[in-house]
Design a protein around this motif. Structure first.
Motif, PDB file in Angstrom:
ATOM      1  N   ALA A   4       4.055   6.033  -5.320  1.00  0.00           N
ATOM      2  CA  ALA A   4       4.251   6.143  -6.813  1.00  0.00           C
ATOM      3  C   ALA A   4       4.058   7.650  -7.424  1.00  0.00           C
ATOM      4  CB  ALA A   4       3.301   5.153  -7.463  1.00  0.00           C
ATOM      5  N   PRO A   5       4.937   7.858  -8.039  1.00  0.00           N
ATOM      6  CA  PRO A   5       4.729   9.253  -8.823  1.00  0.00           C
ATOM      7  C   PRO A   5       3.512   9.794  -9.228  1.00  0.00           C
ATOM      8  CG  PRO A   5       6.681   7.993  -9.725  1.00  0.00           C
ATOM      9  CD  PRO A   5       5.888   7.228  -8.880  1.00  0.00           C
ATOM     10  N   GLU A   6       2.907  10.925  -8.996  1.00  0.00           N
ATOM     11  CA  GLU A   6       1.687  11.413  -9.460  1.00  0.00           C
ATOM     12  C   GLU A   6       1.581  11.320 -11.103  1.00  0.00           C
ATOM     13  OE1 GLU A   6      -0.865  15.560  -9.555  1.00  0.00           O
ATOM     14  OE2 GLU A   6       0.523  15.018  -7.785  1.00  0.00           O
ATOM     15  N   GLY A   7       0.497  10.658 -11.618  1.00  0.00           N
ATOM     16  CA  GLY A   7       0.456  10.406 -12.892  1.00  0.00           C
ATOM     17  C   GLY A   7       0.959   9.155 -13.386  1.00  0.00           C
ATOM     18  N   ALA A   8       1.211   8.309 -12.425  1.00  0.00           N
ATOM     19  CA  ALA A   8       1.590   6.893 -12.808  1.00  0.00           C
ATOM     20  C   ALA A   8       0.416   6.093 -13.156  1.00  0.00           C
ATOM     21  CB  ALA A   8       2.321   6.165 -11.624  1.00  0.00           C
ATOM     22  N   THR A   9       0.369   5.085 -13.877  1.00  0.00           N
ATOM     23  CA  THR A   9      -0.577   4.491 -14.465  1.00  0.00           C
ATOM     24  C   THR A   9      -0.982   3.402 -13.271  1.00  0.00           C
ATOM     25  OG1 THR A   9       0.539   2.785 -15.391  1.00  0.00           O
ATOM     26  CG2 THR A   9      -0.153   4.568 -16.783  1.00  0.00           C
TER      27      THR A   9
ATOM     28  N   ALA B 261      -7.554   4.825  -3.461  1.00  0.00           N
ATOM     29  CA  ALA B 261      -7.087   6.083  -2.756  1.00  0.00           C
ATOM     30  C   ALA B 261      -6.621   7.167  -3.781  1.00  0.00           C
ATOM     31  CB  ALA B 261      -6.283   5.922  -1.404  1.00  0.00           C
ATOM     32  N   ARG B 262      -5.700   6.622  -4.780  1.00  0.00           N
ATOM     33  CA  ARG B 262      -5.058   7.271  -5.726  1.00  0.00           C
ATOM     34  C   ARG B 262      -5.900   7.936  -6.695  1.00  0.00           C
ATOM     35  NH1 ARG B 262       0.425   7.252  -6.487  1.00  0.00           N
ATOM     36  NH2 ARG B 262       0.266   7.499  -8.795  1.00  0.00           N
ATOM     37  N   GLY B 263      -7.291   7.620  -6.601  1.00  0.00           N
ATOM     38  CA  GLY B 263      -8.213   8.098  -7.443  1.00  0.00           C
ATOM     39  C   GLY B 263      -8.514   7.049  -8.558  1.00  0.00           C
ATOM     40  N   VAL B 264      -8.017   5.833  -8.531  1.00  0.00           N
ATOM     41  CA  VAL B 264      -8.299   4.800  -9.683  1.00  0.00           C
ATOM     42  C   VAL B 264      -9.714   4.259  -9.475  1.00  0.00           C
ATOM     43  CG1 VAL B 264      -7.457   2.463 -10.769  1.00  0.00           C
ATOM     44  CG2 VAL B 264      -5.712   4.219  -9.781  1.00  0.00           C
ATOM     45  N   PRO B 265     -10.616   4.178 -10.521  1.00  0.00           N
ATOM     46  CA  PRO B 265     -11.926   3.471 -10.401  1.00  0.00           C
ATOM     47  C   PRO B 265     -11.916   2.131 -10.008  1.00  0.00           C
ATOM     48  CG  PRO B 265     -11.389   4.679 -12.603  1.00  0.00           C
ATOM     49  CD  PRO B 265     -10.128   4.713 -11.888  1.00  0.00           C
ATOM     50  N   ASP B 266     -12.738   1.707  -9.126  1.00  0.00           N
ATOM     51  CA  ASP B 266     -12.849   0.333  -8.637  1.00  0.00           C
ATOM     52  C   ASP B 266     -12.532  -0.859  -9.651  1.00  0.00           C
ATOM     53  OD1 ASP B 266     -13.217   1.327  -5.995  1.00  0.00           O
ATOM     54  OD2 ASP B 266     -15.519   0.943  -5.981  1.00  0.00           O
TER      55      ASP B 266
ATOM     56  N   VAL C  31       1.326  -0.121  -8.955  1.00  0.00           N
ATOM     57  CA  VAL C  31       1.184  -1.547  -8.531  1.00  0.00           C
ATOM     58  C   VAL C  31       2.914  -1.799  -8.434  1.00  0.00           C
ATOM     59  CG1 VAL C  31       0.896  -3.960  -9.086  1.00  0.00           C
ATOM     60  CG2 VAL C  31      -1.129  -2.317  -8.913  1.00  0.00           C
ATOM     61  N   ALA C  32       3.621  -1.710  -9.530  1.00  0.00           N
ATOM     62  CA  ALA C  32       4.691  -1.850  -9.848  1.00  0.00           C
ATOM     63  C   ALA C  32       5.871  -1.286  -8.574  1.00  0.00           C
ATOM     64  CB  ALA C  32       5.562  -1.743 -11.221  1.00  0.00           C
ATOM     65  N   ALA C  33       5.096  -0.124  -8.259  1.00  0.00           N
ATOM     66  CA  ALA C  33       6.054   0.563  -7.293  1.00  0.00           C
ATOM     67  C   ALA C  33       5.919  -0.177  -5.976  1.00  0.00           C
ATOM     68  CB  ALA C  33       5.694   2.075  -7.135  1.00  0.00           C
ATOM     69  N   GLY C  34       4.571  -0.678  -5.689  1.00  0.00           N
ATOM     70  CA  GLY C  34       3.908  -1.347  -4.454  1.00  0.00           C
ATOM     71  C   GLY C  34       4.976  -2.749  -4.563  1.00  0.00           C
ATOM     72  N   LEU C  35       5.084  -3.430  -5.556  1.00  0.00           N
ATOM     73  CA  LEU C  35       5.936  -4.439  -5.502  1.00  0.00           C
ATOM     74  C   LEU C  35       7.418  -4.483  -4.980  1.00  0.00           C
ATOM     75  CD1 LEU C  35       4.231  -6.334  -8.634  1.00  0.00           C
ATOM     76  CD2 LEU C  35       3.647  -6.739  -6.455  1.00  0.00           C
ATOM     77  N   ARG C  36       7.771  -3.182  -5.815  1.00  0.00           N
ATOM     78  CA  ARG C  36       9.208  -2.831  -5.488  1.00  0.00           C
ATOM     79  C   ARG C  36       9.306  -2.703  -3.950  1.00  0.00           C
ATOM     80  NH1 ARG C  36       8.850  -0.218 -10.222  1.00  0.00           N
ATOM     81  NH2 ARG C  36       8.698   1.831  -9.335  1.00  0.00           N
ATOM     82  N   ARG C  37       8.499  -1.848  -3.202  1.00  0.00           N
ATOM     83  CA  ARG C  37       8.497  -1.587  -1.913  1.00  0.00           C
ATOM     84  C   ARG C  37       8.550  -2.885  -1.167  1.00  0.00           C
ATOM     85  NH1 ARG C  37       7.252   2.733   1.399  1.00  0.00           N
ATOM     86  NH2 ARG C  37       8.092   2.248   3.425  1.00  0.00           N
TER      87      ARG C  37
ATOM     88  N   SER D 213       0.759  -1.239   0.161  1.00  0.00           N
ATOM     89  CA  SER D 213       0.061  -0.090   0.016  1.00  0.00           C
ATOM     90  C   SER D 213       0.791   1.176   0.020  1.00  0.00           C
ATOM     91  CB  SER D 213      -0.916   0.098   1.138  1.00  0.00           C
ATOM     92  OG  SER D 213      -1.822  -1.125   1.115  1.00  0.00           O
ATOM     93  N   GLU D 214       1.862   1.358   0.934  1.00  0.00           N
ATOM     94  CA  GLU D 214       2.759   2.332   1.064  1.00  0.00           C
ATOM     95  C   GLU D 214       3.282   2.562  -0.626  1.00  0.00           C
ATOM     96  OE1 GLU D 214       3.846   2.238   5.723  1.00  0.00           O
ATOM     97  OE2 GLU D 214       5.370   1.595   4.420  1.00  0.00           O
ATOM     98  N   GLY D 215       3.972   1.590  -1.025  1.00  0.00           N
ATOM     99  CA  GLY D 215       4.774   1.813  -2.224  1.00  0.00           C
ATOM    100  C   GLY D 215       3.772   2.429  -3.319  1.00  0.00           C
ATOM    101  N   ILE D 216       2.418   1.705  -3.247  1.00  0.00           N
ATOM    102  CA  ILE D 216       1.181   2.422  -4.563  1.00  0.00           C
ATOM    103  C   ILE D 216       1.193   3.672  -4.046  1.00  0.00           C
ATOM    104  CG2 ILE D 216      -1.181   2.258  -4.920  1.00  0.00           C
ATOM    105  CD1 ILE D 216      -0.764  -1.071  -4.653  1.00  0.00           C
ATOM    106  N   ALA D 217       0.966   4.079  -2.804  1.00  0.00           N
ATOM    107  CA  ALA D 217       0.631   5.453  -2.380  1.00  0.00           C
ATOM    108  C   ALA D 217       1.833   6.547  -2.970  1.00  0.00           C
ATOM    109  CB  ALA D 217       0.382   5.622  -0.924  1.00  0.00           C
TER     110      ALA D 217
END
Length: 192
Positions: A73-78, A136-141, A83-89, A67-71
């Motif tokens: 992630a740079p603004e504008g990330a797809t 929480a990043r604004g991605v639709p459900d 998710v890739a940022a979350g996986l790296r974290r 969750s922290e990695g996803i949160a």
């Protein structure tokens, strides 16, 4: 028996997994796990409410890291970049202990219906954590759910490949999860 030695939690997990493989989940008692780990039963219960919870040890931490990695992630990330940022974290926190435990844990889970159920619930929980972080990043459900499922598949498959790979190749878990996520992204593009 040692009472306050460091690493009791890890020793309990290893002892339990080994006993589950050797004699089966149902036949393994908390007393046997504690004895194999070199701790008391009360030490066991300080770390785990029961033997079922051994399988999901660290799930809260893993969910938080994803969750922290996803949160972060740079603004504008797809969604998949997040998710890739979350996986790296999350991958960055996995140690050689996690790598060595992987094949043994897989064998223990394969031999027990109850552990298979716990493992499935763990996966669901991790997927929910990622989907909530994406929302929480604004991605639709619906998009968040699909991206989270792909992330969960990438983590599980990447972890399996990493834990079963040649330990001398120097490739870290993040590299494996990233490769698998890229493969899943390409596969999903072919779904039409």
């Amino acid at each position: 028996m040692a009472r306050w030695e460091p690493g009791a939690r890890e020793r309990l997990v290893v002892a339990a997994v080994d006993l589950f493989i050797e004699q089966g989940y149902d036949q393994t008692t908390v007393a046997q796990i504690a004895e194999r780990a070199g701790v008391t039963k009360s030490t066991f219960f300080r770390h785990f409410p029961d033997k079922r919870e051994l399988l999901v040890a660290g799930q809260e931490t893993l969910s938080r890291l994803l969750s922290e990695g996803i949160a972060e992630a740079p603004e504008g990330a797809t969604p998949l970049e997040a998710v890739a940022a979350g996986l790296r974290r999350a991958s960055s926190e996995m140690t050689e202990f996690n790598r060595q435990l992987g094949p043994r844990l897989k064998a223990a889970v394969a031999a027990s219906a109850e552990l298979q159920e716990r493992d499935a619930l763990k996966s669901v929980g991790l997927g929910v954590a990622m989907a909530e972080a994406l929302v929480a990043r604004g991605v639709p459900d619906p998009t968040a759910l699909v991206a989270a499922e792909l992330g969960m598949l990438a983590f599980k498959r990447g972890y399996a490949l990493w834990s079963e790979s040649d330990r001398d190749d120097g490739t870290d878990l993040a590299t494996y999860t990233s490769r698998v996520l890229d493969e899943l992204r390409a596969a999903s593009a072919q779904l039409g």
